[in-house]
Design a protein around this motif. Structure first.
Motif, PDB file in Angstrom:
ATOM      1  N   GLN A 114       0.821  -1.219   0.000  1.00  0.00           N
ATOM      2  CA  GLN A 114       0.000   0.000   0.000  1.00  0.00           C
ATOM      3  C   GLN A 114       0.849   1.260   0.000  1.00  0.00           C
ATOM      4  O   GLN A 114       0.320   2.367  -0.138  1.00  0.00           O
ATOM      5  N   ASP A 115       2.153   1.085   0.125  1.00  0.00           N
ATOM      6  CA  ASP A 115       3.057   2.232   0.199  1.00  0.00           C
ATOM      7  C   ASP A 115       2.962   3.117  -1.054  1.00  0.00           C
ATOM      8  O   ASP A 115       3.140   2.647  -2.175  1.00  0.00           O
ATOM      9  N   GLY A 116       2.677   4.409  -0.845  1.00  0.00           N
ATOM     10  CA  GLY A 116       2.643   5.380  -1.937  1.00  0.00           C
ATOM     11  C   GLY A 116       1.397   5.354  -2.791  1.00  0.00           C
ATOM     12  O   GLY A 116       1.314   6.110  -3.769  1.00  0.00           O
ATOM     13  N   LEU A 117       0.435   4.482  -2.449  1.00  0.00           N
ATOM     14  CA  LEU A 117      -0.794   4.408  -3.249  1.00  0.00           C
ATOM     15  C   LEU A 117      -1.907   5.227  -2.598  1.00  0.00           C
ATOM     16  O   LEU A 117      -1.993   5.336  -1.373  1.00  0.00           O
ATOM     17  N   ASN A 118      -2.762   5.773  -3.428  1.00  0.00           N
ATOM     18  CA  ASN A 118      -3.883   6.597  -2.965  1.00  0.00           C
ATOM     19  C   ASN A 118      -5.084   5.715  -2.655  1.00  0.00           C
ATOM     20  O   ASN A 118      -6.122   5.836  -3.284  1.00  0.00           O
ATOM     21  N   THR A 119      -4.935   4.788  -1.740  1.00  0.00           N
ATOM     22  CA  THR A 119      -6.026   3.876  -1.395  1.00  0.00           C
ATOM     23  C   THR A 119      -6.329   4.001   0.086  1.00  0.00           C
ATOM     24  O   THR A 119      -5.510   4.471   0.881  1.00  0.00           O
ATOM     25  N   ALA A 120      -7.535   3.593   0.433  1.00  0.00           N
ATOM     26  CA  ALA A 120      -7.962   3.682   1.831  1.00  0.00           C
ATOM     27  C   ALA A 120      -7.125   2.730   2.687  1.00  0.00           C
ATOM     28  O   ALA A 120      -6.878   1.583   2.303  1.00  0.00           O
ATOM     29  N   ASP A 121      -6.669   3.250   3.819  1.00  0.00           N
ATOM     30  CA  ASP A 121      -5.913   2.405   4.743  1.00  0.00           C
ATOM     31  C   ASP A 121      -6.865   1.461   5.472  1.00  0.00           C
ATOM     32  O   ASP A 121      -7.925   1.873   5.939  1.00  0.00           O
ATOM     33  N   THR A 122      -6.482   0.221   5.579  1.00  0.00           N
ATOM     34  CA  THR A 122      -7.262  -0.768   6.329  1.00  0.00           C
ATOM     35  C   THR A 122      -6.372  -1.356   7.413  1.00  0.00           C
ATOM     36  O   THR A 122      -5.144  -1.361   7.285  1.00  0.00           O
ATOM     37  N   PRO A 123      -6.975  -1.859   8.484  1.00  0.00           N
ATOM     38  CA  PRO A 123      -6.154  -2.428   9.563  1.00  0.00           C
ATOM     39  C   PRO A 123      -5.308  -3.589   9.058  1.00  0.00           C
ATOM     40  O   PRO A 123      -5.761  -4.395   8.245  1.00  0.00           O
ATOM     41  N   ALA A 124      -4.086  -3.654   9.514  1.00  0.00           N
ATOM     42  CA  ALA A 124      -3.210  -4.765   9.127  1.00  0.00           C
ATOM     43  C   ALA A 124      -3.681  -6.052   9.791  1.00  0.00           C
ATOM     44  O   ALA A 124      -4.235  -6.048  10.895  1.00  0.00           O
ATOM     45  N   MET A 125      -3.492  -7.136   9.114  1.00  0.00           N
ATOM     46  CA  MET A 125      -3.870  -8.443   9.649  1.00  0.00           C
ATOM     47  C   MET A 125      -2.766  -8.942  10.577  1.00  0.00           C
ATOM     48  O   MET A 125      -1.581  -8.909  10.233  1.00  0.00           O
ATOM     49  N   GLY A 126      -3.136  -9.404  11.752  1.00  0.00           N
ATOM     50  CA  GLY A 126      -2.152  -9.906  12.711  1.00  0.00           C
ATOM     51  C   GLY A 126      -1.529 -11.213  12.246  1.00  0.00           C
ATOM     52  O   GLY A 126      -2.214 -12.093  11.714  1.00  0.00           O
ATOM     53  N   LEU A 127      -0.242 -11.336  12.436  1.00  0.00           N
ATOM     54  CA  LEU A 127       0.471 -12.558  12.047  1.00  0.00           C
ATOM     55  C   LEU A 127       1.497 -12.886  13.120  1.00  0.00           C
ATOM     56  O   LEU A 127       2.387 -12.086  13.410  1.00  0.00           O
ATOM     57  N   THR A 128       1.341 -14.061  13.713  1.00  0.00           N
ATOM     58  CA  THR A 128       2.300 -14.558  14.697  1.00  0.00           C
ATOM     59  C   THR A 128       3.147 -15.630  14.028  1.00  0.00           C
ATOM     60  O   THR A 128       2.615 -16.602  13.490  1.00  0.00           O
ATOM     61  N   VAL A 129       4.456 -15.445  14.036  1.00  0.00           N
ATOM     62  CA  VAL A 129       5.368 -16.419  13.420  1.00  0.00           C
ATOM     63  C   VAL A 129       6.178 -17.075  14.539  1.00  0.00           C
ATOM     64  O   VAL A 129       6.888 -16.397  15.281  1.00  0.00           O
ATOM     65  N   ALA A 130       6.045 -18.403  14.646  1.00  0.00           N
ATOM     66  CA  ALA A 130       6.721 -19.142  15.720  1.00  0.00           C
ATOM     67  C   ALA A 130       7.638 -20.199  15.125  1.00  0.00           C
ATOM     68  O   ALA A 130       7.405 -20.720  14.029  1.00  0.00           O
ATOM     69  N   MET A 131       8.682 -20.509  15.863  1.00  0.00           N
ATOM     70  CA  MET A 131       9.612 -21.555  15.435  1.00  0.00           C
ATOM     71  C   MET A 131      10.052 -22.382  16.636  1.00  0.00           C
ATOM     72  O   MET A 131      10.255 -21.856  17.738  1.00  0.00           O
ATOM     73  N   PRO A 132      10.177 -23.711  16.458  1.00  0.00           N
ATOM     74  CA  PRO A 132      10.732 -24.537  17.542  1.00  0.00           C
ATOM     75  C   PRO A 132      12.236 -24.354  17.588  1.00  0.00           C
ATOM     76  O   PRO A 132      12.897 -24.367  16.553  1.00  0.00           O
ATOM     77  N   LEU A 133      12.762 -24.144  18.772  1.00  0.00           N
ATOM     78  CA  LEU A 133      14.202 -23.942  18.936  1.00  0.00           C
ATOM     79  C   LEU A 133      14.766 -25.178  19.636  1.00  0.00           C
ATOM     80  O   LEU A 133      14.637 -25.344  20.850  1.00  0.00           O
ATOM     81  N   THR A 134      15.334 -26.054  18.851  1.00  0.00           N
ATOM     82  CA  THR A 134      15.891 -27.279  19.392  1.00  0.00           C
ATOM     83  C   THR A 134      17.109 -27.654  18.570  1.00  0.00           C
ATOM     84  O   THR A 134      17.395 -27.012  17.555  1.00  0.00           O
ATOM     85  N   GLY A 135      17.842 -28.654  19.010  1.00  0.00           N
ATOM     86  CA  GLY A 135      19.087 -28.992  18.342  1.00  0.00           C
ATOM     87  C   GLY A 135      19.163 -30.441  17.933  1.00  0.00           C
ATOM     88  O   GLY A 135      18.271 -31.244  18.205  1.00  0.00           O
ATOM     89  N   SER A 136      20.253 -30.768  17.272  1.00  0.00           N
ATOM     90  CA  SER A 136      20.554 -32.146  16.902  1.00  0.00           C
ATOM     91  C   SER A 136      21.576 -32.673  17.897  1.00  0.00           C
ATOM     92  O   SER A 136      22.538 -31.980  18.232  1.00  0.00           O
ATOM     93  N   TRP A 137      21.373 -33.908  18.342  1.00  0.00           N
ATOM     94  CA  TRP A 137      22.150 -34.438  19.458  1.00  0.00           C
ATOM     95  C   TRP A 137      23.034 -35.587  19.026  1.00  0.00           C
ATOM     96  O   TRP A 137      22.827 -36.205  17.988  1.00  0.00           O
ATOM     97  N   GLN A 138      24.016 -35.885  19.876  1.00  0.00           N
ATOM     98  CA  GLN A 138      24.910 -37.018  19.640  1.00  0.00           C
ATOM     99  C   GLN A 138      25.401 -37.556  20.978  1.00  0.00           C
ATOM    100  O   GLN A 138      25.438 -36.833  21.980  1.00  0.00           O
ATOM    101  N   LEU A 139      25.721 -38.831  20.983  1.00  0.00           N
ATOM    102  CA  LEU A 139      26.351 -39.427  22.155  1.00  0.00           C
ATOM    103  C   LEU A 139      27.833 -39.111  22.098  1.00  0.00           C
ATOM    104  O   LEU A 139      28.503 -39.405  21.104  1.00  0.00           O
ATOM    105  N   ASP A 140      28.366 -38.503  23.153  1.00  0.00           N
ATOM    106  CA  ASP A 140      29.784 -38.168  23.217  1.00  0.00           C
ATOM    107  C   ASP A 140      30.555 -39.423  23.622  1.00  0.00           C
ATOM    108  O   ASP A 140      30.526 -39.845  24.781  1.00  0.00           O
TER     109      ASP A 140
END
Length: 715
Positions: A165-191
């Motif tokens: 919508q940047d720079g366009l002569n259009t009516a502003d509308t509320p932005a849609m909410g977006l939640t972005v999630a990621m699992p934070l885990t690792g790869s394991w090994q036996l030492d």
């Protein structure tokens, strides 16, 4: 394939196979045009603003057996077209929608191509280009990349251009909410080094070995550089961390919440429906409940008052009612459904929150939006949507799809959830996050905000939307069964070593001169009792440490990651093999027997830090050459003991004595050994002379009778 944000606005780089509008042939399904020429989109601007212009890089490849003359690539769109339905936008992605693209944005020259050769091209469209400036409506537009040469060869690839919508002569509308999630885990090994130290000895080094350092992260204790950059550059990315991963890092990163320990697959647990199988494998419910996750978070942060929201992250299956109830029972009031829970019948997209009643109380399900999350997971929306076979193409489709969703209901408040996969390349995730951050129609929100939002459905309505089955394939269920079976076996081996191989507490050695019962109360007896008690306590603690390492391996083996599962099962097998293999037989190389009886010495070695009591079995493959059947021995810590088997022979010949180690319950363990036995039996003792004398006497008697017998008259 790597993707990155090169400039502002988002400019994603990757490579992708091409397609042809309307094409459904086998060649086209593999990304090659029917002509044998393919177009690979290597980079493209994901969000077009008033100042960004449009930039694209592509590779043209000649897959034919003939040379191609010089050609041209043309980039075009339709500045006035608006997609009217989800079907409309999907058909264009698959190259099946006959949408005209009369507005040319640019061209590039393609050099002549020999068979199998490729040529790279770039098209840069400035922001003040007439066609871009004439685009007065925001949203997704069809984008066509067309190749042609003088011979008539043609190839095409479809994608999307999304104007903000940047720079366009259009009516502003509320932005849609977006939640972005990621699992934070690792790869394991036996030492292996840590395991060897633990199994081999007492002392300071062995005392320092814990499940946290014996089951270590592959790549060290530092957060991977690209993951650290991803989290630092995109602070609204909601990382939900495996607390065992945080505890293994030297400097844990900031996270929005914690998940179940070890990324344990709760959905698989519910589908298996056999809690005892998990307990026998070394993983009971206390290992992955919310309290355990919080305790591990506090250890990781060094703050015993630290707390974060706990979310049960989806495993290999869908969140069925049984799985939701299990999560709630384990202390998780909120679960994240990364797939398989979105309402497929909904006319438009909606807030990804459901409140589901279970037998143990209400569970909030934060459900990922199906199409957007699938793209974020690295999946094409359809096998024929070849423009989505790269990160750049998927980002272009993601931005177009999300803009279309916002335009469907521009004034309806919604908060969608998008989930990355645990294995997503950090560069691809960063590219998508960069594009989202520049999208004026999207507003990044937190998991806290999504959790607090008005639910899309609750009560019976939400319960009716819960998947009826896990969706786990028979092949994956068999893999889970096999994993549980293997872990039960390795856990049983460790328990058997503790109960039936380690020397029993307060017992005198089987082959020693220990104080007798009549000596009770003597200084020697009291000293022996103290030594036995200390040894028993030490061995019990040592075995607890070994089993704890096994159980950590089992926890990770039962996670939602197939690759981690394979490594951890192998680690558990290695640990059990080293434990049982620490007690070994060293047989005599060969025994030569020259009389009716002989001795066969056998040495038993113990590499572990505590004594063991075992039985050696000897069995030959001959009826004429046999040995004593069993011998019971005690073997000291880091030592060896020699025992002797008696060999009895009744003839000359050869045989093999097969030697095996048995625990005190009669179960075989460790590697069997064998000893060849050669019998060269000779008569050389007094009994031999007696036999010879008798034989001579009988011979002489026979001769005497032959000469002195009375002859028959007929002879």
């Amino acid at each position: 394939m790597a993707a990155c944000v090169a400039t502002s606005p988002a400019f994603a780089q990757t490579s992708t196979a091409a397609t042809s509008p309307g094409g459904n042939s086998a060649d086209q399904a593999q990304g090659q045009d029917a002509s044998g020429v393919s177009i690979s989109i290597d980079a493209a601007t994901a969000v077009v603003t008033a100042s960004s212009g449009y930039h694209l890089k592509a590779t043209i490849s000649n897959g034919t057996s003939a040379a191609l003359p010089e050609g041209t690539v043309t980039l075009s769109t339709n500045i006035f077209y608006g997609f009217v339905s989800r079907t409309d936008i999907q058909q264009w992605a698959q190259g099946e929608a006959p949408i005209p693209t009369p507005d040319q944005l640019g061209q590039a020259h393609v050099s002549a191509l020999a068979p199998g050769a490729s040529a790279a091209v770039s098209i840069d469209v400035p922001a003040n280009q007439d066609r871009l400036k004439a685009m007065v409506n925001w949203g997704p537009k069809p984008l066509l990349l067309d190749y042609g040469d003088a011979s008539g060869t043609q190839a095409q690839s479809t994608s999307f251009l999304t104007r903000s919508q940047d720079g366009l002569n259009t009516a502003d509308t509320p932005a849609m909410g977006l939640t972005v999630a990621m699992p934070l885990t690792g790869s394991w090994q036996l030492d292996d080094n840590a395991t060897s130290i633990l199994l081999a000895g007492t002392g300071d080094e062995a005392a320092k070995i814990t499940p946290d350092n014996a089951v270590s992260l592959r790549g060290g204790t530092k957060l991977p550089h690209d993951t650290g950059q991803l989290l630092a550059q995109h602070p609204m990315l909601q990382a939900v961390a495996d607390p065992t991963y945080l505890r293994s890092l030297s400097l844990p990163p900031k996270s929005a919440g914690i998940m179940q320990s070890g990324y344990f697959d709760i959905t698989g647990y519910a589908a298996e429906d056999d809690p005892q199988a998990y307990t026998d494998s070394g993983v009971d419910t206390a290992a992955w409940n919310a309290d355990a996750a919080t305790a591990q978070l506090r250890d990781a942060l060094g703050d015993q008052s630290a707390s974060q929201p706990a979310y049960a992250w989806q495993g290999a299956g869908r969140w069925t009612m049984q799985a939701l109830d299990q999560a709630k029972r384990q202390g998780f009031s909120t679960v994240i459904a990364s797939s398989g829970f979105d309402d497929a019948d909904a006319a438009t997209v909606h807030t990804g929150k459901y409140v589901v009643p279970t037998d143990d109380g209400e569970v909030t399900v934060l459900a990922a939006q199906r199409e957007l999350s699938s793209l974020a997971h690295g999946h094409m929306s359809n096998a024929h949507a070849h423009g989505e076979s790269s990160a750049a193409g998927r980002i272009a489709r993601f931005m177009a799809q999300s803009a279309f969703y916002q335009m469907e209901q521009p004034y309806t408040a919604r908060d969608l959830l998008v989930c990355f996969s645990a294995s997503a390349p950090a560069a691809d995730s960063s590219a998508l996050m960069g594009a989202i951050e520049q999208a004026s129609w999207l507003s990044l929100t937190s998991l806290d905000a999504l959790s607090a939002a008005e639910p899309y459905a609750s009560g019976d309505d939400a319960a009716s939307m819960v998947p009826s089955d896990s969706g786990i394939s028979q092949q994956k269920m068999k893999a889970l069964d096999d994993t549980l079976g293997t872990l039960r076996g390795t856990r049983a081996d460790a328990s058997r070593f503790a109960a039936s191989i380690l020397a029993p507490e307060n017992s005198a050695p089987a082959n020693s001169n220990a104080p007798s019962a009549s000596d009770e109360g003597s200084p020697q007896a009291l000293a022996q009792q103290d030594a036995n008690t200390n040894t028993s306590q030490g061995s019990a603690k040592w075995m607890s440490s070994v089993i704890a390492v096994h159980d950590r391996l089992a926890l990770h083996a039962l996670s939602g990651s197939a690759s981690v599962r394979e490594l951890m099962v192998a680690g558990a097998q290695s640990l059990a093999a080293k434990l049982l293999g620490g007690v070994t037989i060293t047989p005599t190389e060969r025994v030569t027997v020259v009389s009716e009886t002989a001795s066969m010495p056998v040495t038993i070695s113990n590499s572990h830090p505590y004594p063991v009591r075992v039985r050696i079995s000897s069995l030959t493959d001959s009826m004429e050459i046999v040995t004593t059947r069993f011998s019971d021995v005690d073997v000291p810590a880091h030592g060896s003991t020699q025992t002797t088997f008696t060999i009895r022979v009744s003839t000359s010949g050869s045989a093999t004595a097969h030697l095996t180690l048995l625990d005190r319950a009669g179960g075989q363990f460790s590697a069997p050994q064998s000893t060849p036995i050669i019998s060269t039996l000779q008569i050389s003792d007094m009994s031999g002379f007696v036999f010879i004398a008798i034989a001579i006497a009988l011979g002489l008697l026979g001769l005497w009778r032959q000469f002195h017998r009375k002859k028959d008259p007929d002879e």
